[in-house]
Design a protein around this motif. Sequence first.
Motif, mmCIF file in Angstrom:
data_model
loop_
_atom_site.group_PDB
_atom_site.id
_atom_site.type_symbol
_atom_site.label_atom_id
_atom_site.label_comp_id
_atom_site.label_asym_id
_atom_site.label_seq_id
_atom_site.Cartn_x
_atom_site.Cartn_y
_atom_site.Cartn_z
ATOM 1 N N LYS A 77 0.815 -1.215 0.000
ATOM 2 C CA LYS A 77 0.000 0.000 0.000
ATOM 3 C C LYS A 77 0.851 1.269 0.000
ATOM 4 C CE LYS A 77 -4.048 -2.119 2.218
ATOM 5 N NZ LYS A 77 -3.955 -3.320 1.503
ATOM 6 N N ASP A 78 2.007 1.178 -0.644
ATOM 7 C CA ASP A 78 2.923 2.303 -0.795
ATOM 8 C C ASP A 78 2.564 3.062 -2.070
ATOM 9 O OD1 ASP A 78 5.006 4.095 -0.719
ATOM 10 O OD2 ASP A 78 6.570 2.599 -1.140
ATOM 11 N N PHE A 79 1.362 3.613 -2.075
ATOM 12 C CA PHE A 79 0.820 4.233 -3.275
ATOM 13 C C PHE A 79 1.564 5.507 -3.693
ATOM 14 C CE2 PHE A 79 -2.987 2.138 -1.273
ATOM 15 C CZ PHE A 79 -2.950 1.024 -2.100
ATOM 16 N N ASP A 80 2.206 6.163 -2.746
ATOM 17 C CA ASP A 80 2.927 7.395 -3.069
ATOM 18 C C ASP A 80 4.130 7.136 -3.982
ATOM 19 O OD1 ASP A 80 1.193 8.949 -1.586
ATOM 20 O OD2 ASP A 80 2.411 8.849 0.240
ATOM 21 N N HIS A 81 4.627 5.905 -4.000
ATOM 22 C CA HIS A 81 5.814 5.597 -4.793
ATOM 23 C C HIS A 81 5.526 4.710 -6.002
ATOM 24 C CE1 HIS A 81 7.477 6.761 -0.821
ATOM 25 N NE2 HIS A 81 8.260 7.487 -1.631
ATOM 26 N N VAL A 82 4.262 4.522 -6.307
ATOM 27 C CA VAL A 82 3.887 3.727 -7.476
ATOM 28 C C VAL A 82 3.978 4.600 -8.721
ATOM 29 C CG1 VAL A 82 1.964 2.512 -8.602
ATOM 30 C CG2 VAL A 82 2.413 2.150 -6.176
ATOM 31 N N ASP A 83 4.541 4.053 -9.763
ATOM 32 C CA ASP A 83 4.651 4.731 -11.049
ATOM 33 C C ASP A 83 3.282 4.665 -11.733
ATOM 34 O OD1 ASP A 83 5.203 5.572 -13.628
ATOM 35 O OD2 ASP A 83 6.708 4.027 -14.026
ATOM 36 N N LEU A 84 2.391 5.575 -11.334
ATOM 37 C CA LEU A 84 1.006 5.534 -11.794
ATOM 38 C C LEU A 84 0.861 5.704 -13.303
ATOM 39 C CD1 LEU A 84 -0.980 7.451 -9.039
ATOM 40 C CD2 LEU A 84 -1.057 5.027 -9.590
ATOM 41 N N GLU A 85 1.629 6.574 -13.888
ATOM 42 C CA GLU A 85 1.509 6.824 -15.325
ATOM 43 C C GLU A 85 1.725 5.542 -16.131
ATOM 44 O OE1 GLU A 85 3.901 9.299 -18.709
ATOM 45 O OE2 GLU A 85 3.667 10.250 -16.745
ATOM 46 N N ASN A 86 2.778 4.831 -15.843
ATOM 47 C CA ASN A 86 3.054 3.593 -16.574
ATOM 48 C C ASN A 86 2.123 2.457 -16.148
ATOM 49 O OD1 ASN A 86 5.152 4.381 -18.376
ATOM 50 N ND2 ASN A 86 6.503 4.546 -16.613
ATOM 51 N N LEU A 87 1.718 2.450 -14.901
ATOM 52 C CA LEU A 87 0.775 1.427 -14.441
ATOM 53 C C LEU A 87 -0.565 1.576 -15.165
ATOM 54 C CD1 LEU A 87 0.061 -0.917 -12.562
ATOM 55 C CD2 LEU A 87 -0.521 0.778 -10.799
ATOM 56 N N ILE A 88 -1.043 2.789 -15.286
ATOM 57 C CA ILE A 88 -2.296 3.048 -16.007
ATOM 58 C C ILE A 88 -2.161 2.616 -17.466
ATOM 59 C CG2 ILE A 88 -3.788 4.893 -16.891
ATOM 60 C CD1 ILE A 88 -3.237 6.328 -14.140
ATOM 61 N N GLU A 89 -1.035 2.961 -18.079
ATOM 62 C CA GLU A 89 -0.796 2.573 -19.475
ATOM 63 C C GLU A 89 -0.818 1.053 -19.635
ATOM 64 O OE1 GLU A 89 2.962 2.738 -22.463
ATOM 65 O OE2 GLU A 89 2.510 4.590 -21.389
#
Length: 153
Positions: free
Chosen positions: A30-42
């Motif tokens: 649950k370390d959401f602050d350090h997740v690479d959201l842009e690439n994860l969404i892609e």
Amino acid sequence: MTITIASKTTLYDRDFYQWVQETTEKLKMKDFDHVDLENLIEEIESLGTSERSEIYNRLATLLEHLLKRMFVDMPQEFNGWENTIREQRKRLKRALKFSPSLKNYFTEVFDEAFVDALEEIRKEKGYKLVKFPDTWQFGRDIDTMINVDFWEQ
């Protein structure tokens, strides 16, 4: 003369597998602050595209082989075409079992897949004289396409 190649700066660009492992670990923690959201969404979006592409390609292949089996008088080829028909049906059924919402997509792209299948067959040398129908003249719902051996009707 020295040529410098720009280094890839993100882990996603440098080592995709490691990026997947680290992203998975961060999500589990649950370390959401350090997740690479842009690439994860892609990547998540591309999963949906891949699933749709599989449905489309398998439907087009199924239609190609159904057309051959029904309209080409080459008994020596029947077994091969029927094997491909069974395989595509099995894989379509499995894909739709895991993603039932793609049943709507199957219906949406049916006509386009038929046109592509027809174009592909008409390009093949051995079938240039065969009179294939310009439209699909049989049931097109998923259950019918997966279960009916049209050439026996």
